[in-house]
Motif scaffolding. Structure first.
Motif, PDB file in Angstrom:
ATOM      1  N   HIS A 240       0.771  -1.113  -0.259  1.00  0.00           N
ATOM      2  CA  HIS A 240      -0.032   0.001  -0.020  1.00  0.00           C
ATOM      3  C   HIS A 240       0.916   1.220  -0.010  1.00  0.00           C
ATOM      4  O   HIS A 240       0.380   2.381   0.688  1.00  0.00           O
ATOM      5  N   ASP A 241       1.902   1.173  -0.528  1.00  0.00           N
ATOM      6  CA  ASP A 241       2.728   2.288  -0.814  1.00  0.00           C
ATOM      7  C   ASP A 241       2.189   2.805  -2.295  1.00  0.00           C
ATOM      8  O   ASP A 241       2.340   2.255  -3.342  1.00  0.00           O
ATOM      9  N   ARG A 242       1.756   4.256  -2.057  1.00  0.00           N
ATOM     10  CA  ARG A 242       1.007   5.038  -3.345  1.00  0.00           C
ATOM     11  C   ARG A 242       2.012   4.816  -4.697  1.00  0.00           C
ATOM     12  O   ARG A 242       1.435   4.671  -5.611  1.00  0.00           O
ATOM     13  N   LEU A 243       3.533   5.234  -4.472  1.00  0.00           N
ATOM     14  CA  LEU A 243       4.125   5.121  -5.559  1.00  0.00           C
ATOM     15  C   LEU A 243       4.272   3.765  -6.088  1.00  0.00           C
ATOM     16  O   LEU A 243       4.168   3.786  -7.535  1.00  0.00           O
ATOM     17  N   VAL A 244       4.630   2.749  -5.547  1.00  0.00           N
ATOM     18  CA  VAL A 244       4.604   1.521  -5.792  1.00  0.00           C
ATOM     19  C   VAL A 244       3.226   1.002  -6.706  1.00  0.00           C
ATOM     20  O   VAL A 244       3.203   0.253  -7.731  1.00  0.00           O
ATOM     21  N   VAL A 245       2.330   1.204  -5.828  1.00  0.00           N
ATOM     22  CA  VAL A 245       0.748   0.875  -6.657  1.00  0.00           C
ATOM     23  C   VAL A 245       0.640   1.389  -7.891  1.00  0.00           C
ATOM     24  O   VAL A 245       0.217   0.794  -8.768  1.00  0.00           O
ATOM     25  N   HIS A 246       0.874   2.754  -7.807  1.00  0.00           N
ATOM     26  CA  HIS A 246       0.689   3.579  -9.180  1.00  0.00           C
ATOM     27  C   HIS A 246       1.707   2.938 -10.362  1.00  0.00           C
ATOM     28  O   HIS A 246       1.392   2.863 -11.575  1.00  0.00           O
ATOM     29  N   TRP A 247       2.850   2.685  -9.832  1.00  0.00           N
ATOM     30  CA  TRP A 247       3.830   2.064 -10.833  1.00  0.00           C
ATOM     31  C   TRP A 247       3.362   0.440 -11.175  1.00  0.00           C
ATOM     32  O   TRP A 247       3.220   0.516 -12.704  1.00  0.00           O
ATOM     33  N   ALA A 248       2.746  -0.101 -10.435  1.00  0.00           N
ATOM     34  CA  ALA A 248       2.019  -1.429 -10.765  1.00  0.00           C
ATOM     35  C   ALA A 248       0.739  -1.156 -11.859  1.00  0.00           C
ATOM     36  O   ALA A 248       0.774  -1.843 -12.874  1.00  0.00           O
ATOM     37  N   ARG A 249       0.107  -0.260 -11.549  1.00  0.00           N
ATOM     38  CA  ARG A 249      -0.816   0.157 -12.570  1.00  0.00           C
ATOM     39  C   ARG A 249      -0.419   0.654 -13.895  1.00  0.00           C
ATOM     40  O   ARG A 249      -1.201   0.111 -14.589  1.00  0.00           O
ATOM     41  N   TYR A 250       0.643   1.283 -13.912  1.00  0.00           N
ATOM     42  CA  TYR A 250       1.161   1.626 -15.333  1.00  0.00           C
ATOM     43  C   TYR A 250       1.726   0.378 -15.785  1.00  0.00           C
ATOM     44  O   TYR A 250       1.378   0.166 -17.135  1.00  0.00           O
ATOM     45  N   LEU A 251       2.107  -0.365 -15.187  1.00  0.00           N
ATOM     46  CA  LEU A 251       2.711  -1.821 -16.041  1.00  0.00           C
ATOM     47  C   LEU A 251       1.584  -2.511 -16.250  1.00  0.00           C
ATOM     48  O   LEU A 251       1.595  -3.352 -17.309  1.00  0.00           O
ATOM     49  N   PHE A 252       0.565  -2.548 -15.543  1.00  0.00           N
ATOM     50  CA  PHE A 252      -0.792  -3.606 -16.120  1.00  0.00           C
ATOM     51  C   PHE A 252      -1.030  -2.711 -17.287  1.00  0.00           C
ATOM     52  O   PHE A 252      -1.612  -3.377 -18.303  1.00  0.00           O
ATOM     53  N   ASP A 253      -1.213  -1.333 -17.448  1.00  0.00           N
ATOM     54  CA  ASP A 253      -1.661  -0.759 -18.643  1.00  0.00           C
ATOM     55  C   ASP A 253      -0.714  -1.209 -19.798  1.00  0.00           C
ATOM     56  O   ASP A 253      -1.132  -1.322 -20.821  1.00  0.00           O
ATOM     57  N   LEU A 254       0.463  -1.177 -19.575  1.00  0.00           N
ATOM     58  CA  LEU A 254       1.336  -1.628 -20.736  1.00  0.00           C
ATOM     59  C   LEU A 254       0.996  -2.876 -21.483  1.00  0.00           C
ATOM     60  O   LEU A 254       0.789  -3.243 -22.616  1.00  0.00           O
ATOM     61  N   TYR A 255       0.838  -3.982 -20.275  1.00  0.00           N
ATOM     62  CA  TYR A 255       0.306  -5.280 -20.624  1.00  0.00           C
ATOM     63  C   TYR A 255      -1.230  -5.105 -21.486  1.00  0.00           C
ATOM     64  O   TYR A 255      -1.574  -5.816 -22.325  1.00  0.00           O
ATOM     65  N   TRP A 256      -1.912  -4.549 -20.889  1.00  0.00           N
ATOM     66  CA  TRP A 256      -3.575  -4.402 -21.379  1.00  0.00           C
ATOM     67  C   TRP A 256      -3.516  -3.949 -22.738  1.00  0.00           C
ATOM     68  O   TRP A 256      -4.367  -4.144 -23.595  1.00  0.00           O
ATOM     69  N   ARG A 257      -2.679  -2.928 -22.946  1.00  0.00           N
ATOM     70  CA  ARG A 257      -2.671  -2.187 -24.395  1.00  0.00           C
ATOM     71  C   ARG A 257      -2.191  -3.103 -25.478  1.00  0.00           C
ATOM     72  O   ARG A 257      -2.677  -3.103 -26.576  1.00  0.00           O
ATOM     73  N   GLU A 258      -1.508  -4.224 -25.139  1.00  0.00           N
ATOM     74  CA  GLU A 258      -0.919  -5.141 -25.972  1.00  0.00           C
ATOM     75  C   GLU A 258      -1.690  -6.608 -26.140  1.00  0.00           C
ATOM     76  O   GLU A 258      -1.578  -7.354 -26.975  1.00  0.00           O
TER      77      GLU A 258
END
Length: 337
Positions: A240-258
């Motif tokens: 629940h570190d906000r910086l890490v959580v938002h980084w993971a959401r960005y990573l999810f978006d990368l896979y999601w777009r492909e």
């Protein structure tokens, strides 16, 4: 006020957690049975435990995060405090003291109640409880990446997870699920996905490796336990570190777009040659941008851009990029997003 697991929240001034309650919580947290006749009603009301829905044995409970119960109690006290402040403001207004309070507001600095950090969750049962607790309180979005084969997952755990997703969708929360290709041939999963899509959720298939994760409201992140080589199955980490959580959401978006939409991957809709990220690459090249300049535009490294182009040439049987660009200019996919 509703707690994360559906129990009615309580004012901690009105609910006393006794030493016996503390001992009961310790037993449940360690996975030990609760002695016959032991009262767990106060732990349930305080949101410290919930009934274990993954087993059919009565009288089994799962310990929940005390931090969440504290947050609920603080929230209740905040409401009471706001009401008290309002009453005080009315009284002060009559004696002309409001301007004095307003002048002090500039000196106030908000102290966040949220504490950053992470937690290793060593037991699969406890991990599922943590996820369920966070999903029950989701208000905006749930992103879930499940790279495991459906046949390898515990059926009871899978069933509980699916029920949670459908309940989340029923509350109007955005849901995106990412699965591996094997999910397409698994009939129970296909039936579940049909329900998700009908309820307004979105599911895609990623043809390759990707990490397991659940991201909820940009505040909660659940991942595999990589710290312990012999970690129990389905155990993991709660971040629940906000910086890490938002980084993971960005990573999810990368896979999601492909990834490929479920209906396209399953043959329910017409197949496309290109993915959305590949179309973004081709559009940039059509504008005269070099391969080296495409990467920053689409958020990929040059090597990844080259790999996408090679994949497309292989699909279409082309040897050169010029052949690919001529095809792109005439393709019906040119107008697709």
């Amino acid at each position: 006020m509703q707690s994360a697991h559906g129990q009615v929240g309580v004012n901690m001034d009105e609910l006393i957690i006794t030493p016996e309650d503390q001992d009961t919580y310790r037993l449940i947290a360690n996975g030990d049975p609760v002695p016959n006749g032991r009262d767990v009603s106060r732990l349930l009301a305080a949101g410290l435990v919930e009934t274990d829905r993954t087993v059919r044995e009565p009288g089994r409970y799962v310990a929940l995060d005390p931090y969440t119960a504290v947050q609920q109690a603080v929230g209740t006290q905040q409401v009471a405090l706001q009401q008290a402040i309002h009453t005080l403001q009315v009284a002060l207004r009559s004696v002309g003291q409001i301007p004095v309070l307003e002048s002090l507001s500039a000196q106030y600095r908000h102290q966040p109640l949220y504490v950053d950090g992470s937690e290793v969750v060593p037991f699969g049962q406890l991990m599922n409880a943590r996820i369920g607790q966070a999903m029950a309180g989701a208000t905006s979005e749930v992103y879930a990446a499940q790279p495991g084969r459906p046949v390898d997952r515990d059926p009871d755990v899978q069933r509980v997870g699916q029920e949670r997703v459908l309940a989340t969708l029923a509350r109007g929360v955005l849901y995106r699920g990412l699965f591996q290709v094997a999910a397409l041939a698994h009939e129970p999963t296909a039936a579940y996905v049909a329900k998700v899509l009908k309820a307004g959720g979105d599911v895609r298939i990623y043809d390759g490796e990707f990490p397991r994760m659940v991201v909820i409201d940009g505040q909660h992140l659940f991942i595999d336990n990589r710290l312990t080589p012999d970690a129990e199955r389905n155990s993991g980490g709660y971040v629940h570190d906000r910086l890490v959580v938002h980084w993971a959401r960005y990573l999810f978006d990368l896979y999601w777009r492909e990834a490929t939409p479920w209906r396209v991957a399953s043959g329910e809709e017409g197949q496309t040659v290109t993915s959305s990220i590949q179309r973004a690459i081709l559009r940039s090249l059509a504008e005269g941008v070099t391969v080296q300049q495409v990467g920053p535009r689409v958020g990929l490294k040059e090597r990844a851009v080259q790999k996408h182009l090679a994949t497309l040439r292989g699909k279409l049987g082309f040897e050169t990029r010029d052949q690919l660009m001529v095809w792109w200019a005439r393709s019906e996919e040119y107008e697709m997003p």
